[in-house]
Scaffold this active site. Sequence first.
Site, PDB file in Angstrom:
ATOM      1  CD  GLU A 129       4.102   0.903   7.119  1.00 35.15           C
ATOM      2  OE1 GLU A 129       4.854   1.264   8.036  1.00 35.15           O
ATOM      3  OE2 GLU A 129       3.817   1.646   6.146  1.00 35.15           O
ATOM      4  CG  ASP A 170      -0.261   0.016   2.532  1.00 36.17           C
ATOM      5  OD1 ASP A 170       0.720  -0.753   2.717  1.00 36.17           O
ATOM      6  OD2 ASP A 170      -0.666   0.790   3.423  1.00 36.17           O
TER       7      ASP A 170
END
Length: 378
Positions: free
Chosen positions: A138, A79
């Site tokens: 994250e 991400d």
Amino acid sequence: MSNTPPPVLELAEALIACPSVTPAAGLVFDCLEAQLTPLGFAVHRFITGEAPDGPVENLFAIRHGPEGSRHFAFAGHVDVVPPGDDWASAPFAPEVRGNLLYGRGAVDMKGAIAAMVAAAAAVPQEAGTISFVITGDEEGPAKYGTVALIEHMRAVGAIPDLCLVGEPTSVNWLGDTMKIGRRGSTNIWLEVEGKEGHVAYPHLADNPITKLVHMLAELKAMPLDDGTDWFQASNLEITDLSVGNPATNVIPARAQARLSIRFNDLHTGKGLGERVSAIAEKHGGKARPVVYGEAFLTPPGAFSQLIADAVEAEIGLRPEASTTGGTSDARFLKDLCPVIEFGLCNATMHKRDEAVAVADLDALARIYSRVALAALAG
């Protein structure tokens, strides 16, 4: 299965081309799975969690070595933060200009994941077991990301001996810094109830702002520590004040504030929350602590030496061991095994026109390969 490493640049471009603003799902995991499967990895993808912090997609891939061999894990996230505006080229259309690869995630941290894939391809299967621990969350709340991956790894008995997280730790040039620990992080919401009233009649009211100001003054003066051999001093910062009073002649009914404490391994999040709560109650308020991660340290030793040796062998530089910076998913992985972070230069991470030197991608893949081989050799 081929042991010929795929071109790192092509791997990185393919990952960057998958829009994956946190929480990432779908296409970018399809891409990574397609890169790992031909290398002999068994890929398991799963989705966990509910709104507002979920659902989150995660990936665990493992290629088993001989029975009883050591297990080395690469960890990271696919991400990325939102790209923002005014890029010189489209953030999810990777482009090489000069000697740099541009695109959101080039540094943080699709470039490192590409280097990990290339490194794994260069490590013979008979050397030992290699796994990939990859989350899609994250950069977000991280509630259903690496925590869920750890639960999965424990359930299937896939606990690594060592783990390397590919966060962009280098500062001025590739290889100058590795992270052997991180400070803990807690945010604490404060609220003080008062009694509203007219400012001309303060004896008929109870001003919560006055209480909050005294509370915050005592909290800022609260002694924490002077740092340790490996950690800088802990710090408490006031990050928000809120009253929301539109009237100039009214004493408000309540006042709120928020604190952020970054702390070293002399403290725990729970202990700091209790100290803040006691001071808040003393001034007639309440505190709601949320711990985002505890401080941890992988003491300098065989693992950090192994990484430093690999960096020096490839680029003639020995990285400095550091614990500075924010939090990462290493704060969870440290519960499984010793963990160290090492990766690309972080100068452009989270910025417009994020970019990585193409030569650094190739060098990082070679370093990761050396690290994995040495870690598996024991």
